[in-house]
Every structure is written in C-alpha cells, then in structure tokens.
Enzyme design. Structure first.
Site, PDB file in Angstrom:
ATOM      1  N   ARG A 222       0.857  -1.188   0.000  1.00  0.00           N
ATOM      2  CA  ARG A 222       0.000   0.000   0.000  1.00  0.00           C
ATOM      3  C   ARG A 222       0.893   1.238   0.000  1.00  0.00           C
ATOM      4  NH1 ARG A 222      -3.742  -2.706  -1.551  1.00  0.00           N
ATOM      5  NH2 ARG A 222      -5.687  -3.088  -0.441  1.00  0.00           N
ATOM      6  N   HIS A 270      -1.777   0.842  -9.572  1.00  0.00           N
ATOM      7  CA  HIS A 270      -2.422  -0.133  -8.678  1.00  0.00           C
ATOM      8  C   HIS A 270      -3.142  -1.223  -9.474  1.00  0.00           C
ATOM      9  CE1 HIS A 270      -4.250  -0.657  -4.401  1.00  0.00           C
ATOM     10  NE2 HIS A 270      -4.247  -1.823  -5.051  1.00  0.00           N
TER      11      HIS A 270
END
Ligand code: NDP
Ligand code: OXD
Length: 307
Positions: A222, A270
């Site tokens: 993340r 992502h």
C-alpha cells in the site's frame, strides 16, 4: 436475502451474472440500487464509507480485495465480522506482476532502457539467479505465492513476517531483529505487507540504509507504507538503484510528483493484481455457506491486528 455490492460497477455486472447463475435465490444488488435496506445481510465493498452503519440487518462485510485497510473499520459496527478476499485470481495476478518486475531488475532492463534512449550498445555483466537475493516483506497468501514462483528461477529467497514461518527453500525471518537481518542480505526487496499502524511508513530511510548499496524495491503493498521523500533521496544517492511502484500515496499520484520523472522508477496504477469476478463470487458463496452453517469463514480478519 440481499447481497449488496459497492465497488467497480463494470465488474459488479460480472458478479451479478455469476450470482444469477450459481445462486438465483439470492438477490444481488449493485450500489446505489439498494432496494430494501432491511433485506441486506451481506455487503461486498471496496470503500463502503459509512454504508454498513445504515444497514440494520447486516451480518458480514466482505472486502472485494485482499487488503482491508480501505474499508475504515471504525465505520463498521464492532460486532460484524469482516472478511477479506481469498481467491486464486488475485494470487495469480500478483505472482505475474512481481515475477516480471524481479526479472526486469535482475536482467538490468532499467539500465538498458536508459542506454536505448542514449543509443548506447553496452552489455552489462550477467548475474546468476542464485547470486541475486530476494527479500519479501509479508509471508501471507501473496508473499508466499510470489516466493514459491521466484524460487523456481533459482533466486536466493528470504521472507519476513510478524510470526515465524517455515517455508521450504526460503530463509524466514520474523520480528524487528529479523527485519534487519533480512535487509542485510537483500538485493531486491518486495513489499507485500498489509497497511496497519505497524507498517505505515515502514519503507523509509532506515530500511533503505540497511539494504546493500544498489538494491532495488518492488512495492505492491500500500502507498502509505512508503516514505516517498526517503526513496527519492536513496535513488539520488545510489543507495537504491531502481524501484517498481504499483501503489502510491495518494492514488492517483499527483501529476507533478517527482517520482514520475525518476529515470529508474517504474510506476503502474495499482494494477498488480485484482480480484477475478468468477472465482471471487465462488469464494463469497462458499463463505455465505460457512456463515449460515455457523462455521468460520475463509479470510476472516482480526480487527485488533488490522489484517
Ligand atoms: P496476508 O494477510 O495473507 O499476509 C500478510 C503478511 O504480512 C503476513 O505474513 C503477516 O505476518 C505479515 N505482517 C503483517 N503485519 C506485519 C508486521 N507488522 N511486521 C511483519 N510482518 C507483518 O495478506 P496478503 O498476502 O493476502 O496481502 C498482502 C497485502 O498486499 C494486502 O494487504 C494488500 O495491501 C496488498 N495487495 C496489493 C495488491 C495490488 O494490486 N497492489 C493486490 C492485493 C493485495 P504473520 O504471517 O506473522 O501474520
Ligand atoms: C487488494 C488490491 O487489496 O487490489 O485486493 O489492492
């Protein structure tokens, strides 16, 4: 009984088709088409916001992804179980992405891309896979699968987790002391940790300084785990040679962010991996069955640990 889905609507349509095929007795609704709020027993979401607080008969919240940090657990009533996504599609995607990134680093493709821009024809010395040391942060569903594949290339593999693991052919480290020991023998560091209070900002100067000079980073955890200013400094000084970043903070990365123009940084939006709708629906249906039978669901998270 209704299952309410609140995530990407295009993929939601695929979920709806699969539910209609396999479990026509369940009403599957895609937010904002809620229907009767009182009928919603299960919520499948990426970022539900405070939706869970408005559904009086909700029984379980499912994350549509493997991670749960994006759910904001403070907005989910404490008595509700929260379950993350365990399904083969997400694992296969991650294994592909990380394998490609490690091979690109291993075979000097960042340097050759720069050479190509300069029209320079200059072979670099080959390094045997057995001499390339891989270190994976996080030995869960994804970290373990990635290591299993990288081992097949002959890389010298290691991994780090909170509790001690034992994986064949992988040097396993745990806890604070274990981290420094692993970093000292890592040429390519891969982050596959969940975002928690303990892992926020973990990829910082302290960690980069403990790697051998010229190591590389593959970050697929993340964005908030990375201190981007520290990475920029480490790239500038040569402490870090190159980085593959699939996650950033914030997302999308602002267009004027200095990471975009780093010559040895590759950024993707992502996409390292994503839940595959068919197998994800199978996983959720199996969990509905387990829940209704009073059994433990697969992927139940521990709220106190945060993952
Ligand atoms: P798991 O929950 O299966 O594994 C997490 C691992 O991290 C465990 O080994 C755990 O240790 C370890 N860990 C957690 N906290 C710490 C800590 N403080 N110190 C050391 N080790 C720690 O997660 P997954 O493998 O399924 O997924 C990992 C993450 O990957 C997700 O949370 C998500 O953020 C990210 N992800 C990114 C995607 C992308 O497209 N970029 C796609 C999917 C996921 P222990 O085993 O001891 O509990
Ligand atoms: C996930 C993700 O957590 O896609 O599944 O990041």
């Amino acid at each position: 009984m209704t299952v309410l889905y609140k995530a990407d609507p295009v993929r939601g349509a695929l979920w709806a088709e699969r539910f209609a095929q396999l479990a026509p007795e369940i009403q599957f609704r895609v937010w904002p088409d809620l229907g009767d709020r009182a009928a919603v027993r299960y919520l499948v979401a990426w970022q539900p916001g405070d939706l869970a607080l408005t559904l009086p008969n909700l029984e379980v919240v499912f994350s549509v992804g493997a991670g749960v940090d994006q759910l904001d657990l403070s907005q989910i009533p404490a008595h509700l179980p929260v379950v993350r996504m365990l399904e083969p599609g997400i694992v296969e995607g991650m294994v592909e992405y990380v394998t490609e990134a490690v091979l690109a680093i291993h075979r000097d493709l960042f340097d050759y891309a720069l050479q190509q821009q300069a029209r320079a024809w200059q072979p670099l010395p080959l390094c045997a896979a057995a001499s390339r040391r891989i270190g994976v942060l996080g030995l869960g569903m994804l970290g373990t699968a990635v290591l299993e594949r990288l081992r097949l290339f002959g890389f010298a593999c290691a991994g780090w987790s909170r509790s001690q693991h034992d994986i064949e052919g992988v040097a396993c480290y745990a806890g604070e002391a274990g981290l420094d020991a692993m970093l000292a023998r890592t040429d390519v560091l891969i982050c596959l940790l969940p975002l928690t209070d303990a892992t926020r900002g973990l990829l910082c100067r302290r960690v980069f300084d403990r790697l051998p000079r010229g190591a590389s980073l593959v970050h697929v955890g993340r964005g908030a785990q990375l201190v981007s200013g520290d990475l920029l400094d480490a790239l500038q000084s040569g402490q870090i040679h190159s980085a593959v970043l699939d996650v950033t903070d914030p997302e999308p990365l602002p267009t004027d962010h200095p990471l975009w123009t780093q010559p040895r940084v590759r950024i993707t939006p992502h996409i390292a991996s994503a839940t595959r709708p068919e197998s994800a629906v199978d996983a959720v249906l199996e969990n509905l069955r387990l829940h209704r039978a009073g059994e433990r669901m697969n992927g139940l998270i521990d709220r106190t640990r945060g993952y």
